[in-house]
Design an enzyme around this catalytic site. Sequence first.
Site, PDB file in Angstrom:
ATOM      1  N   SER A  66       0.857  -1.189   0.000  1.00 56.53           N
ATOM      2  CA  SER A  66       0.000   0.000   0.000  1.00 56.53           C
ATOM      3  C   SER A  66       0.893   1.238   0.000  1.00 56.53           C
ATOM      4  CB  SER A  66      -0.954  -0.023   1.200  1.00 56.53           C
ATOM      5  OG  SER A  66      -1.827   1.076   1.167  1.00 56.53           O
ATOM      6  N   THR A  67       0.847   2.048   1.045  1.00 56.10           N
ATOM      7  CA  THR A  67       1.618   3.289   1.082  1.00 56.10           C
ATOM      8  C   THR A  67       3.110   3.007   0.918  1.00 56.10           C
ATOM      9  OG1 THR A  67      -0.020   4.188   2.601  1.00 56.10           O
ATOM     10  CG2 THR A  67       2.063   5.389   2.409  1.00 56.10           C
ATOM     11  N   MET A 120      -0.040   1.074   4.999  1.00 58.41           N
ATOM     12  CA  MET A 120      -0.845   1.376   6.187  1.00 58.41           C
ATOM     13  C   MET A 120      -1.798   0.221   6.496  1.00 58.41           C
ATOM     14  SD  MET A 120      -1.956   5.384   6.066  1.00 58.41           S
ATOM     15  CE  MET A 120      -2.703   5.366   4.452  1.00 58.41           C
ATOM     16  N   ASP A 128      -4.008  -4.926   6.189  1.00 64.67           N
ATOM     17  CA  ASP A 128      -4.448  -5.766   5.085  1.00 64.67           C
ATOM     18  C   ASP A 128      -3.367  -6.796   4.773  1.00 64.67           C
ATOM     19  OD1 ASP A 128      -6.099  -6.664   3.015  1.00 64.67           O
ATOM     20  OD2 ASP A 128      -5.137  -5.338   1.555  1.00 64.67           O
ATOM     21  N   HIS A 154      -2.832  -1.127  -3.195  1.00 67.19           N
ATOM     22  CA  HIS A 154      -4.000  -0.263  -3.005  1.00 67.19           C
ATOM     23  C   HIS A 154      -3.880   0.970  -3.902  1.00 67.19           C
ATOM     24  CE1 HIS A 154      -4.174  -2.047   1.333  1.00 67.19           C
ATOM     25  NE2 HIS A 154      -4.616  -2.897   0.416  1.00 67.19           N
TER      26      HIS A 154
END
Length: 366
Positions: A183-184, A303, A306, A210
């Site tokens: 993600s991030t 973040m 998940d 994401h």
Amino acid sequence: MSGKKDSAYRVMVVDDSAVIRGLLTRALEEDPEISVVASVANGQMAVSSIGRSDVEVVVLDIEMPVMDGLTALPKLLEARPGVQVVMASTLTHKNADISLRALRAGAADYVTKPTSGSALNSAEAFKRELTEKVKVLGAAARRRLGVPKPIGPSAPRAVPAPRQIVLRRAPAIGPRALAIGSSTGGPQALLKVLGELKGPLPMPIFITQHMPATFTALLAEHIARVSGRPAREAVDGEVAVAGTVYVAPGDRHMRVEPVAGGARLRIDQGPPENFCRPSADPMLRSLAAVYGARLLTVILTGMGADGLKGCQEVVAAGGGVIAQDEASSVVWGMPGAVATNGLCHAVLPLDRIADHLKPLLARSAA
């Protein structure tokens, strides 16, 4: 700009539109943990002023006169090492491509600005996303800059001791599928790992990052360029081919189902999981059911948590899990969750993950 929150994360907003700067500033200042300490109209002004305000996070527009965001980005990172930059733009193919180039150049994340015709709930979702990312990246900036984390008006709180990481034994047999969740900070991490995995791979690679739809198609193109292997957004119903990288489409979950000798891709708009769609958990659950002990999973910077539940099923099926370490992660949420829950056989800096993968993947024919 407010001076009332001494412990708040310090943010600079950079946009050539005074209206947008005002909207961003008001959205951020509604949160008591955020203070907008500078607001400027172009990249040159941002570079000139960043050293005067102890900025921790920069929200940086892409298209601006005098100096655009992509040109300003490396100058800002050089002027204030450790600062975290969030690229902000409208969601067009061109701006998505520029945002991905910015992520490769050192930006930590991006947000897509709502258009003038956006529904109210879309604007509210943007405000929540922006605020959440600024606070998470503000905390990351403070770790890099050596600034204490804000603790509010109460007395100082004891910092909990870091949880011990207990490693599992690596799987004894080689994988027949590689899965990656991120993600991030994920795009740059993905490009580094896959760019260093040169040579043929006798297995498909499945990725959930994401991102919105326009971004995921472009991410696949960037992966193809740096890795030298086929990479594309996954298409519902296609059979996974060895050596090909499949990226979960934005706003869609990617799962697999068994077919003779491999897996067929299934793409759906099922409910978000962990507030995400695509989510790593449904991908990992389905891959674990198909590949069992022959699945190798890597969880990169991001973040939230998940991938945690999915990795639990990977491990239960006998598969292996590797996580990026905290020091090299932009945000140690997703990898930290799997690492501190005892699911990993290795927790590694980003620049060591590809070298760790190579001998494991070489055993895939066994």
